[in-house]
Design a protein around this motif. Sequence first.
Motif, PDB file in Angstrom:
ATOM      1  N   ALA A 167     -37.822  20.890 -37.592  1.00  0.00           N
ATOM      2  CA  ALA A 167     -38.916  21.774 -37.197  1.00  0.00           C
ATOM      3  C   ALA A 167     -40.145  21.483 -38.036  1.00  0.00           C
ATOM      4  O   ALA A 167     -40.055  21.318 -39.260  1.00  0.00           O
ATOM      5  CB  ALA A 167     -38.508  23.233 -37.358  1.00  0.00           C
ATOM      6  N   LEU A 168     -41.296  21.399 -37.367  1.00  0.00           N
ATOM      7  CA  LEU A 168     -42.575  21.174 -38.039  1.00  0.00           C
ATOM      8  C   LEU A 168     -43.425  22.422 -37.846  1.00  0.00           C
ATOM      9  O   LEU A 168     -43.753  22.794 -36.717  1.00  0.00           O
ATOM     10  CB  LEU A 168     -43.274  19.950 -37.442  1.00  0.00           C
ATOM     11  N   GLU A 169     -43.762  23.082 -38.936  1.00  0.00           N
ATOM     12  CA  GLU A 169     -44.533  24.316 -38.871  1.00  0.00           C
ATOM     13  C   GLU A 169     -45.724  24.216 -39.808  1.00  0.00           C
ATOM     14  O   GLU A 169     -45.623  23.646 -40.899  1.00  0.00           O
ATOM     15  CB  GLU A 169     -43.656  25.509 -39.272  1.00  0.00           C
ATOM     16  N   GLY A 170     -46.863  24.766 -39.369  1.00  0.00           N
ATOM     17  CA  GLY A 170     -48.032  24.714 -40.225  1.00  0.00           C
ATOM     18  C   GLY A 170     -49.255  25.274 -39.548  1.00  0.00           C
ATOM     19  O   GLY A 170     -49.177  25.951 -38.518  1.00  0.00           O
ATOM     20  N   ASP A 171     -50.429  24.958 -40.102  1.00  0.00           N
ATOM     21  CA  ASP A 171     -51.663  25.524 -39.587  1.00  0.00           C
ATOM     22  C   ASP A 171     -52.079  24.841 -38.287  1.00  0.00           C
ATOM     23  O   ASP A 171     -51.430  23.899 -37.814  1.00  0.00           O
ATOM     24  CB  ASP A 171     -52.769  25.469 -40.650  1.00  0.00           C
ATOM     25  N   GLY A 172     -53.208  25.268 -37.737  1.00  0.00           N
ATOM     26  CA  GLY A 172     -53.619  25.004 -36.371  1.00  0.00           C
ATOM     27  C   GLY A 172     -53.455  23.606 -35.837  1.00  0.00           C
ATOM     28  O   GLY A 172     -52.848  23.401 -34.784  1.00  0.00           O
ATOM     29  N   ASP A 173     -53.989  22.572 -36.520  1.00  0.00           N
ATOM     30  CA  ASP A 173     -54.008  21.240 -35.920  1.00  0.00           C
ATOM     31  C   ASP A 173     -52.908  20.333 -36.440  1.00  0.00           C
ATOM     32  O   ASP A 173     -52.970  19.124 -36.265  1.00  0.00           O
ATOM     33  CB  ASP A 173     -55.373  20.582 -36.123  1.00  0.00           C
ATOM     34  N   LEU A 174     -51.859  20.915 -37.063  1.00  0.00           N
ATOM     35  CA  LEU A 174     -50.820  20.082 -37.662  1.00  0.00           C
ATOM     36  C   LEU A 174     -50.130  19.210 -36.623  1.00  0.00           C
ATOM     37  O   LEU A 174     -49.896  18.020 -36.840  1.00  0.00           O
ATOM     38  CB  LEU A 174     -49.794  20.947 -38.393  1.00  0.00           C
ATOM     39  N   ARG A 175     -49.813  19.786 -35.456  1.00  0.00           N
ATOM     40  CA  ARG A 175     -49.113  19.000 -34.435  1.00  0.00           C
ATOM     41  C   ARG A 175     -50.050  17.975 -33.795  1.00  0.00           C
ATOM     42  O   ARG A 175     -49.575  16.991 -33.231  1.00  0.00           O
ATOM     43  CB  ARG A 175     -48.524  19.923 -33.373  1.00  0.00           C
ATOM     44  N   GLU A 176     -51.349  18.209 -33.845  1.00  0.00           N
ATOM     45  CA  GLU A 176     -52.278  17.189 -33.370  1.00  0.00           C
ATOM     46  C   GLU A 176     -52.345  16.021 -34.347  1.00  0.00           C
ATOM     47  O   GLU A 176     -52.577  14.876 -33.959  1.00  0.00           O
ATOM     48  CB  GLU A 176     -53.666  17.790 -33.182  1.00  0.00           C
ATOM     49  N   LEU A 177     -52.114  16.320 -35.618  1.00  0.00           N
ATOM     50  CA  LEU A 177     -52.173  15.278 -36.640  1.00  0.00           C
ATOM     51  C   LEU A 177     -50.883  14.466 -36.717  1.00  0.00           C
ATOM     52  O   LEU A 177     -50.921  13.275 -37.031  1.00  0.00           O
ATOM     53  CB  LEU A 177     -52.438  15.899 -38.019  1.00  0.00           C
ATOM     54  N   LEU A 178     -49.743  15.107 -36.447  1.00  0.00           N
ATOM     55  CA  LEU A 178     -48.452  14.476 -36.742  1.00  0.00           C
ATOM     56  C   LEU A 178     -47.516  14.485 -35.549  1.00  0.00           C
ATOM     57  O   LEU A 178     -47.469  15.462 -34.782  1.00  0.00           O
ATOM     58  CB  LEU A 178     -47.754  15.202 -37.900  1.00  0.00           C
ATOM     59  N   GLY A 179     -46.759  13.409 -35.395  1.00  0.00           N
ATOM     60  CA  GLY A 179     -45.606  13.352 -34.521  1.00  0.00           C
ATOM     61  C   GLY A 179     -44.388  13.009 -35.357  1.00  0.00           C
ATOM     62  O   GLY A 179     -44.463  12.890 -36.583  1.00  0.00           O
ATOM     63  N   LEU A 180     -43.258  12.820 -34.704  1.00  0.00           N
ATOM     64  CA  LEU A 180     -42.025  12.501 -35.416  1.00  0.00           C
ATOM     65  C   LEU A 180     -41.363  11.271 -34.815  1.00  0.00           C
ATOM     66  O   LEU A 180     -41.427  11.035 -33.609  1.00  0.00           O
ATOM     67  CB  LEU A 180     -41.038  13.678 -35.332  1.00  0.00           C
ATOM     68  N   ALA A 181     -40.712  10.486 -35.684  1.00  0.00           N
ATOM     69  CA  ALA A 181     -39.904   9.350 -35.265  1.00  0.00           C
ATOM     70  C   ALA A 181     -38.720   9.240 -36.205  1.00  0.00           C
ATOM     71  O   ALA A 181     -38.604   9.992 -37.181  1.00  0.00           O
ATOM     72  CB  ALA A 181     -40.739   8.065 -35.262  1.00  0.00           C
ATOM     73  N   LEU A 182     -37.834   8.310 -35.915  1.00  0.00           N
ATOM     74  CA  LEU A 182     -36.652   8.069 -36.740  1.00  0.00           C
ATOM     75  C   LEU A 182     -36.695   6.649 -37.286  1.00  0.00           C
ATOM     76  O   LEU A 182     -37.208   5.740 -36.632  1.00  0.00           O
ATOM     77  CB  LEU A 182     -35.368   8.263 -35.932  1.00  0.00           C
ATOM     78  N   ARG A 183     -36.122   6.459 -38.444  1.00  0.00           N
ATOM     79  CA  ARG A 183     -36.080   5.134 -39.043  1.00  0.00           C
ATOM     80  C   ARG A 183     -34.728   4.912 -39.706  1.00  0.00           C
ATOM     81  O   ARG A 183     -34.032   5.870 -40.057  1.00  0.00           O
ATOM     82  CB  ARG A 183     -37.198   4.967 -40.064  1.00  0.00           C
ATOM     83  N   ARG A 184     -34.400   3.654 -39.877  1.00  0.00           N
ATOM     84  CA  ARG A 184     -33.157   3.294 -40.562  1.00  0.00           C
ATOM     85  C   ARG A 184     -33.476   3.196 -42.047  1.00  0.00           C
ATOM     86  O   ARG A 184     -33.896   2.155 -42.556  1.00  0.00           O
ATOM     87  CB  ARG A 184     -32.607   1.978 -40.032  1.00  0.00           C
ATOM     88  N   ASN A 185     -33.299   4.323 -42.740  1.00  0.00           N
ATOM     89  CA  ASN A 185     -33.629   4.401 -44.154  1.00  0.00           C
ATOM     90  C   ASN A 185     -32.583   5.284 -44.815  1.00  0.00           C
ATOM     91  O   ASN A 185     -32.374   6.413 -44.385  1.00  0.00           O
ATOM     92  CB  ASN A 185     -35.038   5.002 -44.331  1.00  0.00           C
ATOM     93  N   PRO A 186     -31.887   4.777 -45.851  1.00  0.00           N
ATOM     94  CA  PRO A 186     -30.806   5.569 -46.458  1.00  0.00           C
ATOM     95  C   PRO A 186     -31.299   6.791 -47.214  1.00  0.00           C
ATOM     96  O   PRO A 186     -30.489   7.630 -47.621  1.00  0.00           O
ATOM     97  CB  PRO A 186     -30.137   4.564 -47.411  1.00  0.00           C
ATOM     98  N   LYS A 187     -32.627   6.920 -47.409  1.00  0.00           N
ATOM     99  CA  LYS A 187     -33.149   8.020 -48.211  1.00  0.00           C
ATOM    100  C   LYS A 187     -33.761   9.132 -47.361  1.00  0.00           C
ATOM    101  O   LYS A 187     -33.784  10.282 -47.771  1.00  0.00           O
ATOM    102  CB  LYS A 187     -34.189   7.491 -49.204  1.00  0.00           C
ATOM    103  N   ARG A 188     -34.325   8.774 -46.193  1.00  0.00           N
ATOM    104  CA  ARG A 188     -34.961   9.776 -45.348  1.00  0.00           C
ATOM    105  C   ARG A 188     -34.933   9.274 -43.912  1.00  0.00           C
ATOM    106  O   ARG A 188     -35.488   8.220 -43.609  1.00  0.00           O
ATOM    107  CB  ARG A 188     -36.402  10.031 -45.802  1.00  0.00           C
TER     108      ARG A 188
END
Length: 851
Positions: free
Chosen positions: A27-48
């Motif tokens: 879940a991504l929560e924040g102020d007004g334009d946060l979802r306009e600034l950010l999207g989500l993807a997945l990566r092959r990374n053992p840390k995140r």
Amino acid sequence: MSERATGEENVDVVWSGDWVAERLGVALEGDGDLRELLGLALRRNPKRAHLLVSNVLGKHVPQRPSVVYAAGYGLGERVRELLGGQEARRAVVLGYAETATGLGHAVADGLRDAPYLHSTRRPVAGVAPAGGFEEAHSHATSHLLLPEDPELLAGGAEASTLVLVDDEFSTGNTVLNTIRALHELHPRDRYVIVALVDMRSPADRDRLTAFAAEIGARVDLVTRSTGTVTLPDGVLERGQSLVAAQEAEQAVQAVQAEEAGEAGEAGEASASAPPSVPAPAPVTRVDLAWPAGVPDGGRHGFTPAHRAELEAALPGMAERIAGALGGGARQGRVLVLGFEELMYAPLRLGTALEKTLGADAEVRYSTTTRSPVLAVDDPGYAIRTRLVFPAHDTPADGPGDRYAYNVAGAGFDAVVAVVDSTADTSELHVPEGLLARLAAHTGQVLLAVVPSYTPPPVPYSQESAVLPEPLRGPDFSSYAPEDVGWLLQDLSDTELEAPTEEREEAIQSGGAHYAESLPVEYQPSAEYQALFSAALETSAARIARAVGTVTETVLAERGPRPVLVSLARAGTPVGVLMRRWAQHRHGLDLPHYAISIVRGRGIDATALRWLAAHHDPADVVFVDGWTGKGAITRELAAAIEEFEASGGPAGFDPEIAVLADPGGCVRTYGTREDFLIPSACLNSTVSGLISRTVLRADLVGPNDFHGGKFYRELAGSDVSVRFLDTIAARFDEVASQVEDEAKELLAADRAPTWEGWAAVERISEEYGIHDVNLVKPGVGETTRVLLRRVPWKILAKRGAGADLTHIRLLAEQRGVPVEEVDGLPYSCVGLIHPRYTRGATGADGKAVKGA
């Protein structure tokens, strides 16, 4: 991809993070334009597993250059307001590689008069690092700081504010670790952290306040938007499973498409391949006429004067690009594609091109990256397609894949690929390279090359050089701090070890130098540890005599207060013992340091400069454990000569004082007998828990000490102090013998005979080796062969007896034959396999029986 707009144009009801949020519960929560600034993807990374994908950074998502530049510039203006005009002019801006190099530069522009520097993962020959740090969650972690002006990051009472810029402030670990490291070197009163988004948890927010109090400085934070990412339990494992499942599904789809005769892009990881292009687009090189002397970015620093020159040249360079674009491209969609850390130059070319083309064209900007990210062709996912191609800048960490996201299938009529000259290599132009990948997805490809900037070499000046300080125990080594100062840099957190067989193959093939990696530390068996203990008790008095004799000889000929400089690491226990003898018998508190010398590479010149800056070179006495065939003796003499010829301080005497000289290579020694010195039986656990020294270009700059590791985890097996104490306890017992032997030696002809070298040359030819470097004479060197290299066979002097008990045990453990011979000037000689490949030993690593 046409259904998905990007960045500030994004008005779709579908958020580019929905796909990840629905499947993983992120879940991504924040102020007004946060979802306009950010999207989500997945990566092959053992840390995140998840990746926050910015729509205004210009890295993964093509965006209007003016939007990207304004995001950073606006943050810089806010920092200027925070600091005030006068302090803003004195500020220094530091950006993070690779994603924030362009953002940081734009922030510096917003401050107007601030110089800029960004960290880099590209070591540059001839440029000494001013520091470095690790990024915990990144795909590639090591950062170097390579400013042309060493004063750029200097602190002090009048130090300017340091502004640190990253694309996101998540845990804050990277930035706070950087501040802590730089604050220890160059303390200052104020820091400002700048990021597009602040995504810290409440606990991490409290850490910033505590951190500022800890270092006694003000730390401000300036961001565009604030929010949090909520990660459910087990999200890392679930994310990795989802990535694996998606990759497997896409691989099957790719095979099915190929079997069906459909054209697809090899190396793309998207759920559906973009439409094929009938013929690859032409690639045209465009001459930018980049202004001479203006750096390609902030890798070595970028000043306000550089900024003014670039601003004046941008319109002309944009006109050249516009002139090279075909008629259709000038009215279509044009992508300016930067290259990894090279973000600012293509960004500014993009902003200038926007102005030049005006409403006739739609200009976008993004850059290639090192980071592997899963691509999913879904409007609710931030990375729709990816292009995969080989690295083309000969990276220090070796070849590997690189990526361009959201370029394939985006409908670009032309792509302007901007690289620096270091990256304009054959790999860029090969059929599977970046240019060919781009050509399959656009109507035209332009290549614009920015000249890579390398600072001019600065002549060495002892007065101006900033030299590191020695490392001491207990922070580095298990020796007491007064015992030895290590003229080394601490590489304890760097992975350097490689299996013995891999190292041997690389060394003998010429693919690597032995000093570029470390062997895995030998862990002795209980039987071997018992052998060491017995050997120590048996030989303690004999070693004490040799220590006393060589020390008395040094004091008589090089006194009254010599500076002991042992050759790390075999010489270090001997240097400590010599220091203890001088203190115990004469009340002298002799300085003692350990320095690195590497066969074929010479001595650590930075360490010599440090010694010359703190002591008279004529007082320095180099100390080693023993001589074999005399290779290090010759190496040291040649290295000192070369050091002085290059302008280094003169006066160092290259003669080595050793405990034992069975090869007849030196004139200052405790004995010329070849007997078991127990410190040769073990590695770090008898040498203060310090590794053999390391010299590798990406880790050691021209003003750095060579490297070494402190194996703290082996403390339970450490016998370093026990070794010293056992021998020192016998000093009084042997004092009268030492007095007599020292007198005899001082009156004797001690000229080197080089008897050992002649024997090594003879053995090399007799056994068909034809390489003296693979013949290791003496008990000490033979022990090293059995512990660190791939031995072929051992030659033992007939009747050598107890001095070779540990040699026979090690040989038996490794399956190495021991051949009894007559006429050896040494007790034994170790032979390394002369034609070694991994196939030359079995799967168990045991040596080949026979030639």
